[in-house]
Design an enzyme around this catalytic site. Structure first.
Site, PDB file in Angstrom:
ATOM      1  CE  LYS A 217      -3.870  -2.273   2.243  1.00  0.00           C
ATOM      2  NZ  LYS A 217      -3.319  -3.620   1.955  1.00  0.00           N
TER       3      LYS A 217
ATOM      4  N   GLY B  92      -7.031  -8.571  -8.234  1.00  0.00           N
ATOM      5  CA  GLY B  92      -5.992  -8.170  -7.293  1.00  0.00           C
ATOM      6  C   GLY B  92      -5.495  -6.747  -7.456  1.00  0.00           C
TER       7      GLY B  92
ATOM      8  CD  GLN C  12      -2.063  -5.266   7.355  1.00  0.00           C
ATOM      9  OE1 GLN C  12      -2.137  -4.293   6.627  1.00  0.00           O
ATOM     10  NE2 GLN C  12      -2.446  -6.466   6.978  1.00  0.00           N
ATOM     11  CG  LEU C  13      -7.485  -6.415  11.039  1.00  0.00           C
ATOM     12  CD1 LEU C  13      -8.923  -6.848  10.806  1.00  0.00           C
ATOM     13  CD2 LEU C  13      -7.252  -6.064  12.489  1.00  0.00           C
TER      14      LEU C  13
ATOM     15  N   PRO D  79      -3.107 -14.474 -11.811  1.00  0.00           N
ATOM     16  CG  PRO D  79      -0.912 -13.707 -11.615  1.00  0.00           C
ATOM     17  CD  PRO D  79      -1.705 -14.952 -11.925  1.00  0.00           C
TER      18      PRO D  79
ATOM     19  CD  GLU E 117     -30.704  55.221  16.394  1.00  0.00           C
ATOM     20  OE1 GLU E 117     -31.842  55.234  15.912  1.00  0.00           O
ATOM     21  OE2 GLU E 117     -30.436  55.660  17.535  1.00  0.00           O
TER      22      GLU E 117
ATOM     23  CG  LEU F  24     -33.441  55.595  23.337  1.00  0.00           C
ATOM     24  CD1 LEU F  24     -34.894  55.774  22.931  1.00  0.00           C
ATOM     25  CD2 LEU F  24     -33.333  55.136  24.782  1.00  0.00           C
TER      26      LEU F  24
ATOM     27  CG  ASP G 265     -10.612  -1.866   3.993  1.00  0.00           C
ATOM     28  OD1 ASP G 265     -10.373  -1.966   2.790  1.00  0.00           O
ATOM     29  OD2 ASP G 265     -10.536  -2.816   4.774  1.00  0.00           O
TER      30      ASP G 265
END
Length: 1014
Positions: free
Chosen positions: A126, A344, A170-171, A340, A449, A447, A193
């Protein structure tokens, strides 16, 4: 086969590890993950949701990336070539974003825990893709032993970092960590993701779109689109129901009007179901499971599977195949993706696409659709407090989201107020400013305006009626007038800031912070004089100021500043000579020159002159001093004119409180208190966010006096509002909004100071001036009876008298001409009262146009809210459009700050007031010499004079002629950055009248409702 060997042989274009290689589920092998941070789900689709459509990819010619299969008639859908063409477009878009937005660069951040080789491989993949298209990439690599709490803190920090546009964890994570909890902690606005529960939920709902589509399923759809496949009404079969590919892809196919069947491991008659498919997508991790005999002739195949099988002809001993038997399938299919080179390459490309998309949204801003509040108009118009209490404000959190503020950029002070952090300016620095409008007025009656009411009515008209982003920036009122004679300053009628009771009282405590800081400095002055007077020995005084701690003396940072100003280069206390110690320790303040007084936010006439030091412990060190109202403190002016926290620190430190016996200025930093003042003001520097009766945003910030100070709300509030209401410059962005700010008193005072002090400091250029006038005030300037606050007004002001109005319009004309001297167009707003006649109003309109105003409009916003200022809003839009086209080229200041002090004073008196000249007292002349010698002569001028006349004499109405302005004294607000000449007696501590406003103020103990404020 060992997994590490397989990973080394896996082409870098792949983003999914084969399931057959791992014992964990498919979700644990993704390079990215599902995300969330906050559960504040917007009630409707975000206004930018349409940008998730694939219009960016549409220009790529269909079938450009289709090749004929060597085996038979099936066309090869070349994912690699398509991915490269998309990345090339992304590369160009990233370049354009940077060139057109001040170096802005999309930024992807990945968090990796531990050093698993497979995880590191995919992070590198990546990173390479991001860098190739010119994006910024950061890799946050944490030790495997990191705690879950520490990991979550990193996630939250990235959520809050506006410079990061996409986040992935990241897993897999180490054992013991809750992957769902961690990944759901990611802000769904940055869930590139596409697996956050909110994004998946929106994907599953009809007529809704997620912020991001999951990368692999999105890539599959793109492959079908660019293969020229018409999905409308076709039968699609998805084999595999993972949360990563199968289920989200089924939703995407349904969104393309395909009829979708999802198959899984428990599906019966799989072969028969596959045979019905016009489009087949496989994502099961079973090598070559689907045979050609299963297929319907002409089927289009998207093969997501990536599986290794033994192959002795390969150096690695394996080759990669899909879930479909390519050789037999290509004999039957009309088109097929290779493995491939098919799906992918598209997965990582879609991740890059989503990150660029997120960056563009960040540029544009995450604005929640604005919901305006409806007014329940009543006749006769109820009291201000009754109107305000009857309207239920939006939660201020909603207002902040409508402005596109991030949760980390605002701090809630209850449900209806918030402070906005200055960091938003850095995030939005690329944005073009909104239109900038200043509200001012003719010479008023006692007063008033209705400038504040007009300011609020105008933004309600621009926002709730014309549906433009419109911001009001107003001063925070002092509690002195609130409980004295004037009442509150939230506007009035159906044009108010709400909740008006909180607006007019403590708000978020900024005025109290000013009071605390001011009085700390006052205490420091008297304490230092006392200790110097009671400690005759220089060495002893020095040692007390720089005490030894554990035998070591050390200067504090602020002491180093003083040494530098004194030209002492040594920073070791023990190396100073006796003379240097004396110069450092002795301020030698001349009590007769002290200008700094204590303050409080209450009108109290008996504190105007007091004696301090009367206690026996002060050993007779008495002196006469006094109290000012809190908003008269120079610290309030510093707050209003500061441009950032560093600037505020420097301004507070250089405030001059007195001169020493040698005539040199003594500053807050000389007293050692500049840093402490900044600490007391560190929250007050953040503008306060509120709303109008119709739900448009308001910044309430700073409230400096309009005579001895410049009488304008803060530069920071204006700058933030101009960015929030501005545009990003993107082609599909909205038009620029409007920021309307108010200048105190009449145009001869507040407007002149707005241009010559506030704009000079901020560098901002306004697009229009709105000059507020009333028939009542013009009758007074035409020779009508005196108007006195607290006393009944003459019947003359409620009866038609066109001649009196016409004569008084000379005052209006002078103010229009004054505004035009700065090169800014003027719109006159005639604030209508029920007693005004059409003939009188028409007279004012004609006079305004003849004087040079671009437009003159009658407004009725007090009785009708924004609808009553709609014509004014349209006129302001027209003037701003013209100003934008000119680019502010006509704007100019009234004088050059490099002129001598007396020349600047004369310029203002002659040009703004119509005086023949000025007359300086001996005191004023000596002050000019003093400030010139001290280097303060280049500061702009802040004239302190009455607001009830163009001249210095409040009794002279209309347009006085043949007068000379007397300057009795000149004082310096060096920290704020101006000199203020005194043109007569200036009251900086008001007194209470016979019947103060507080007689009417009370609280219902049952409901907590405030009554009596106005």
């Amino acid at each position: 086969m060992h997994i590490r060997f397989l990973l080394r042989s896996l082409p870098l274009e792949f983003s999914v590890i084969p399931r057959c290689l791992l014992t964990c589920s498919a979700s644990t092998v993704r390079c990215s993950t599902t995300h969330t941070s906050r559960l504040s789900i917007p009630p409707a689709r975000p206004s930018f949701a349409h940008t998730t459509k694939r219009n960016f990819l549409a220009p790529i010619p269909q079938q450009q990336h289709i090749k004929r299969s060597m085996a038979a008639g099936a066309k090869i859908i070349d994912g690699k070539a398509l991915a490269e063409s998309i990345r090339a477009k992304l590369r160009d878009e990233v370049t354009d974003l940077s060139e057109n937005n001040g170096g802005f660069i999309p930024h992807l951040a990945i968090i990796q825990v531990g050093d698993r080789e497979d995880s590191s491989l995919y992070v590198r993949q990546k990173q390479q893709a991001a860098l190739k298209i010119g994006m910024k990439f950061t890799h946050h690599k944490l030790e495997a032993t990191v705690s879950q709490a520490e990991l979550l803190s990193v996630v939250h920090a990235l959520n809050d970092d506006y410079r990061v546009h996409g986040i992935l964890v990241q897993l897999p994570l180490p054992d013991g960590m809750d992957e769902k909890l961690v990944t759901e902690a990611i802000d769904y606005h940055k869930d590139v993701d596409g697996f956050h529960s909110l994004n998946i939920g929106l994907l599953a709902k009809r007529d809704h779109e997620p912020l991001f589509e999951p990368c692999t399923p999105k890539g599959c759809i793109e492959l079908l689109r660019h293969a020229g496949v018409d999905l409308n009404g076709k039968k699609a079969v998805v084999v595999g129901r993972s949360n990563i590919v199968g289920m989200p892809l089924a939703h995407l196919l349904q969104g393309e009007n395909a009829t979708v069947t999802v198959c899984h491991s428990r599906t019966q008659n799989l072969e028969d179901i596959v045979r019905t498919a016009d489009i087949l997508v496989t994502a099961i991790g079973r090598p070559q499971m689907v045979k050609g005999s299963w297929l319907k002739p002409g089927v289009v195949i998207i093969d997501v599977g990536t599986n290794p099988i033994p192959d002795s002809t390969k150096k690695s001993g394996i080759r990669w195949v899909g879930d479909v038997d390519f050789e037999s399938a290509s004999q039957i299919a009309s088109a097929i993706t290779p493995v491939p080179g098919g799906v992918g390459p598209m997965t990582v490309t879609m991740l890059m696409y989503n990150t660029v998309l997120s960056a563009k949204r960040s540029l544009k801003g995450y604005r929640r659709p604005t919901q305006y509040l409806k007014l329940d108009l009543k006749t006769p118009v109820p009291s201000d407090i009754d109107i305000a209490m009857a309207q239920k404000p939006k939660p201020i959190k909603i207002v902040a989201e409508e402005l596109g503020l991030f949760p980390s950029e605002f701090e809630l002070y209850g449900p209806t107020k918030a402070k906005v952090n200055l960091t938003v300016l850095d995030r939005l620095k690329h944005r073009q400013d909104a239109n900038y409008v200043v509200i001012t007025g003719i010479t008023p009656t006692p007063l008033g305006e209705g400038k504040s009411t007009t300011c609020i009515g105008l933004v309600q008209a621009l926002g709730a009626n014309l549906k433009k982003v419109a911001f009001a920036c107003v001063r925070q009122p002092s509690q002195g007038p609130t409980f004295g004679i004037k009442g509150g300053a939230a506007g009035g009628g159906y044009s108010q800031v709400i909740p008006m009771d909180e607006f007019n009282l403590h708000l978020t405590g900024d005025n109290h912070a000013v009071t605390a800081a001011n009085n700390l400095l006052a205490a420091a002055i008297d304490a230092r004089m006392f200790h110097e007077a009671t400690t005759p020995n220089d060495e002893t005084l020095f040692n007390r100021l720089v005490p030894a701690k554990k035998g070591v003396r050390k200067f504090s940072d602020i002491m180093i500043r003083r040494l530098q100003r004194l030209g002492i280069k040594e920073t070791d206390p023990d190396t100073l000579t006796p003379e240097e110690k004396r110069r450092f320790a002795r301020l030698d303040i001349n009590p007769e020159t002290i200008t700094w007084q204590r303050v409080m936010d209450t009108n109290d006439r008996f504190l105007r002159k007091i004696m301090v030091g009367m206690g026996p412990q002060e050993k007779g060190r008495t002196r006469e001093t006094g109290f000012d109202i809190a908003v008269a403190s120079e610290i309030m002016a510093v707050l209003a004119l500061t441009t950032d926290l560093k600037d505020m620190r420097e301004r507070l430190g250089r405030m001059v409180v007195a001169s020493n016996m040698a005539g040199e200025p003594v500053t807050a930093d000389d007293l050692g208190v500049g840093g402490a003042l900044t600490v007391l003001m560190k929250d007050a520097i953040k503008p306060n966010l509120m709303q109008t009766l119709e739900g448009t945003p308001v910044f309430v910030h700073a409230g400096p006096f309009a005579n001895i100070a410049h009488g304008n709300s803060s530069i920071l509030a204006d700058r933030i509002a101009l960015k929030l209401a501005g545009t990003s410059g993107l082609a599909d962005d909205d038009e620029p909004g409007y920021v309307v700010t108010e200048a105190g008193f009449g145009a001869d005072i507040g407007m002149e100071k707005f241009f010559d002090i506030k704009c000079r400091t901020s560098g901002l250029v306004p697009n229009a001036v709105v000059l507020v006038a009333t028939v009542k005030a013009l009758k007074m300037h035409g020779g009508g009876p005196e108007v006195v606050a607290g006393k009944p007004i003459s019947d003359v002001y409620s009866q038609e008298d066109v001649g009196l109005v016409a004569k008084g319009c000379a005052n209006l004309a002078k103010h229009v001409q004054n505004a035009r001297k700065f090169g800014i167009s003027v719109v006159v707003a005639i604030n209508k009262f029920s007693s005004d006649t059409q003939a009188e109003l028409d007279t004012v309109k004609r006079a305004a146009i003849e004087a040079g105003a671009s437009a003159a409009v009658v407004t009725d916003h007090w009785a009708r809210g924004g609808a009553g200022a709609l014509d004014l809003a349209k006129a302001v839009v027209d003037v701003c459009n013209t100003s934008k086209r000119e680019g502010g080229a006509s704007f100019k200041y009234l004088y050059d700050v490099n002129l001598p002090i007396v020349d600047k004073i004369e310029t203002i008196a002659k040009e703004m007031y119509g005086a023949d000249g000025v007359e300086l007292s001996d005191v004023a002349k000596s002050k000019i010499q003093l400030y010139t010698s001290q280097g303060f002569d280049k500061l702009p001028i802040c004239m302190a004079k009455t607001h009830l006349s163009l001249s210095h004499d409040p009794k002279l109405k209309g347009v006085p002629m043949g007068f000379t302005v007397p300057v009795r004294d000149i004082r310096a607000s060096v920290g704020a950055g101006f000199l203020y000449p005194l043109l007569g007696e200036m009251q900086t501590m008001p007194g209470l009248p016979t019947r103060p406003c507080f007689y009417d103020v009370d609280l219902d103990p049952e409901t907590g409702r405030v009554s009596g404020l106005f």
